[in-house]
Design an enzyme around this catalytic site. Structure first.
Site, mmCIF file in Angstrom:
data_model
loop_
_atom_site.group_PDB
_atom_site.id
_atom_site.type_symbol
_atom_site.label_atom_id
_atom_site.label_comp_id
_atom_site.label_asym_id
_atom_site.label_seq_id
_atom_site.Cartn_x
_atom_site.Cartn_y
_atom_site.Cartn_z
ATOM 1 C CB VAL A 168 -0.918 -0.007 1.240
ATOM 2 C CG1 VAL A 168 -1.667 1.321 1.365
ATOM 3 C CG2 VAL A 168 -1.890 -1.172 1.164
ATOM 4 C CD GLU A 191 14.589 -12.406 22.050
ATOM 5 O OE1 GLU A 191 13.876 -11.444 22.359
ATOM 6 O OE2 GLU A 191 14.195 -13.342 21.337
ATOM 7 C CG ASP A 229 4.523 -2.921 16.653
ATOM 8 O OD1 ASP A 229 3.901 -3.146 17.707
ATOM 9 O OD2 ASP A 229 5.556 -3.549 16.310
ATOM 10 C CB ALA A 256 2.803 -10.170 19.829
HETATM 11 C C1 FAD Z 1 13.059 -9.069 16.699
HETATM 12 C C2 FAD Z 1 11.729 -8.824 17.343
HETATM 13 C C3 FAD Z 1 11.373 -9.554 18.455
HETATM 14 C C4 FAD Z 1 10.131 -9.348 19.062
HETATM 15 N N1 FAD Z 1 9.817 -10.088 20.157
HETATM 16 C C5 FAD Z 1 8.610 -9.934 20.723
HETATM 17 C C6 FAD Z 1 8.233 -10.729 21.834
HETATM 18 O O1 FAD Z 1 9.012 -11.571 22.301
HETATM 19 N N2 FAD Z 1 7.005 -10.542 22.386
HETATM 20 C C7 FAD Z 1 6.134 -9.624 21.880
HETATM 21 O O2 FAD Z 1 5.019 -9.520 22.388
HETATM 22 N N3 FAD Z 1 6.452 -8.848 20.836
HETATM 23 C C8 FAD Z 1 7.672 -8.988 20.236
HETATM 24 N N4 FAD Z 1 8.005 -8.203 19.164
HETATM 25 C C9 FAD Z 1 7.057 -7.157 18.723
HETATM 26 C C10 FAD Z 1 5.941 -7.743 17.863
HETATM 27 O O3 FAD Z 1 6.518 -8.447 16.772
HETATM 28 C C11 FAD Z 1 5.057 -6.612 17.347
HETATM 29 O O4 FAD Z 1 4.581 -5.844 18.419
HETATM 30 C C12 FAD Z 1 3.866 -7.131 16.562
HETATM 31 O O5 FAD Z 1 4.293 -7.937 15.467
HETATM 32 C C13 FAD Z 1 3.026 -5.966 16.048
HETATM 33 O O6 FAD Z 1 2.021 -6.460 15.207
HETATM 34 P P1 FAD Z 1 1.457 -5.570 14.036
HETATM 35 O O7 FAD Z 1 0.394 -6.384 13.401
HETATM 36 O O8 FAD Z 1 1.140 -4.206 14.526
HETATM 37 O O9 FAD Z 1 2.683 -5.366 13.028
HETATM 38 P P2 FAD Z 1 3.532 -6.447 12.239
HETATM 39 O O10 FAD Z 1 3.526 -7.772 12.898
HETATM 40 O O11 FAD Z 1 4.847 -5.773 11.998
HETATM 41 O O12 FAD Z 1 2.754 -6.602 10.870
HETATM 42 C C14 FAD Z 1 2.669 -5.563 9.942
HETATM 43 C C15 FAD Z 1 2.475 -6.185 8.578
HETATM 44 O O13 FAD Z 1 2.151 -5.159 7.666
HETATM 45 C C16 FAD Z 1 2.882 -5.348 6.477
HETATM 46 N N5 FAD Z 1 3.042 -4.054 5.827
HETATM 47 C C17 FAD Z 1 3.795 -3.005 6.250
HETATM 48 N N6 FAD Z 1 3.706 -1.977 5.397
HETATM 49 C C18 FAD Z 1 2.870 -2.371 4.412
HETATM 50 C C19 FAD Z 1 2.364 -1.736 3.240
HETATM 51 N N7 FAD Z 1 2.728 -0.510 2.892
HETATM 52 N N8 FAD Z 1 1.508 -2.429 2.442
HETATM 53 C C20 FAD Z 1 1.138 -3.717 2.774
HETATM 54 N N9 FAD Z 1 1.583 -4.356 3.869
HETATM 55 C C21 FAD Z 1 2.437 -3.693 4.676
HETATM 56 C C22 FAD Z 1 4.192 -5.946 6.938
HETATM 57 O O14 FAD Z 1 4.833 -6.631 5.878
HETATM 58 C C23 FAD Z 1 3.731 -6.869 8.060
HETATM 59 O O15 FAD Z 1 3.394 -8.131 7.567
HETATM 60 C C24 FAD Z 1 9.242 -8.389 18.536
HETATM 61 C C25 FAD Z 1 9.601 -7.650 17.406
HETATM 62 C C26 FAD Z 1 10.827 -7.875 16.809
HETATM 63 C C27 FAD Z 1 11.199 -7.072 15.585
#
Ligand code: FAD
Length: 290
Positions: free
Chosen positions: A27, A118, A247, A263
């Site tokens: 997007v 980590e 996020d 998460a």
């Molecule tokens: C290394 C690491 C370790 C972590 N460990 C933990 C943990 O142990 N416990 C915990 O609770 N949380 C952890 N987190 C945090 C957790 O991953 C996030 O809080 C969670 O994934 C947020 O979910 P979300 O759906 O908001 O975003 P995301 O999971 O980041 O999903 C966003 C999605 O949107 C897609 N996207 C982005 N921009 C676009 C666009 N322009 N068009 C179409 N699609 C798009 C991305 O590709 C992705 O698939 C960790 C994060 C990282 C990076």
């Protein structure tokens, strides 16, 4: 871990929901007046829009550091980082110059938050245990692993007792922790910190995140991390038809401060939005998110 152990295609997750259509695309814009999402050549109309595009790593105005210090966000990042680390050991095994070998066996992680801690721990275990017996000309246990944190302690958002415990665990694993000075330069030779150069062939970035640009697409108010500031019901101010969650959103917790980017918050918010949409369809009001 194999990538397949921790991720599965969205298509198969929603296989049994015939009212869900999956579209692969990036997007780039949202026309809030026409209620259309733009993804490449696709223009997808909506009645209700949920923005959940997450966050990515940020280099605080130093995007030129990214090629030298990759961040860890996606599975592709993880496999690329793993390849870089393993190749550094391989090159070190062949290096005849001691200084070069030292640099190849020095691993720097920038940022002492959860991801950096980590990563440092995982790297130490890899060097001290998994690879320990695999090389003849080098001893992987000699690898120097340096975790650089500009704040006063690692895991700065956690209670001090947990920071102290993490620091002790890292010390036991042989990780050097550098506190109180930010990285001021980063290139193919290593980093500069506290006025000193540190030669390292592998530098990993775990020093910060910024929200996706979703807030810019819709012209919404954002906080300093770029997150969309949402109402207690997770809608975007003046746009009851647009939700922002996970996020990429700054949603207030019970203490008024934004909920953390983890998460459980994202998953609970997803469920809350689904309930809100169903309540609206049934002509009921939905409660705020808790
Ligand atoms: C290394 C690491 C370790 C972590 N460990 C933990 C943990 O142990 N416990 C915990 O609770 N949380 C952890 N987190 C945090 C957790 O991953 C996030 O809080 C969670 O994934 C947020 O979910 P979300 O759906 O908001 O975003 P995301 O999971 O980041 O999903 C966003 C999605 O949107 C897609 N996207 C982005 N921009 C676009 C666009 N322009 N068009 C179409 N699609 C798009 C991305 O590709 C992705 O698939 C960790 C994060 C990282 C990076």
């Amino acid at each position: 871990m194999s990538p397949a152990d921790i991720a599965s295609p969205i298509r198969s997750i929603v296989r049994r929901s015939p009212n869900i259509r999956v579209v692969l695309g990036a997007v780039s814009a949202v026309d809030t007046a026409a209620r259309i999402v733009v993804a490449g050549e696709h223009r997808i109309p909506y009645d209700t829009l949920v923005l959940a595009t997450g966050a990515r790593h940020a280099y605080f105005g130093h995007d030129e550091w990214e090629p030298f210090a990759p961040g860890l966000k996606k599975i592709d990042d993880a496999t690329a980082i793993r390849r870089r680390i393993l190749l550094a050991f391989e090159e070190a095994a062949l290096a005849s110059d001691p200084a070069r070998r030292r640099a190849l066996l020095t691993f720097v992680i920038v940022g002492g938050g959860p991801t950096g801690v980590e990563l440092a721990g995982a790297l130490a275990e890899l060097a001290r245990k998994a690879l320990a017996a695999d090389f003849r000309t080098i001893d992987p246990r000699d690898a120097r692993i340096v975790l650089i944190e500009s704040g006063a302690r690692v895991l700065g958002t956690f209670p001090p007792s947990l920071s102290a415990r993490a620091a002790r665990s890292l010390a036991r694993l042989g990780v050097e922790v550098s506190l109180g000075a930010p990285v001021t330069a980063c290139d193919a030779e290593g980093v500069a910190v506290g006025g000193q150069r540190l030669a390292a062939a592998t530098v990993l970035w775990a020093a910060g995140v910024a929200a996706s640009p979703a807030g810019r697409w819709i012209g919404a108010t954002r906080d300093k991390l770029g997150r969309i500031v949402v109402e207690p019901d997770l809608t975007v101010p003046e746009h009851p038809e647009i939700f922002a969650i996970g996020d990429t959103a700054a949603a207030p917790g019970v203490d008024g401060r934004p909920l953390p980017g983890i998460a459980p918050v994202a998953k609970q918010q997803g469920r809350h939005v689904a309930r809100t949409v169903l309540a609206r369809l049934a002509g009921r009001n939905a409660p705020p998110f808790r």
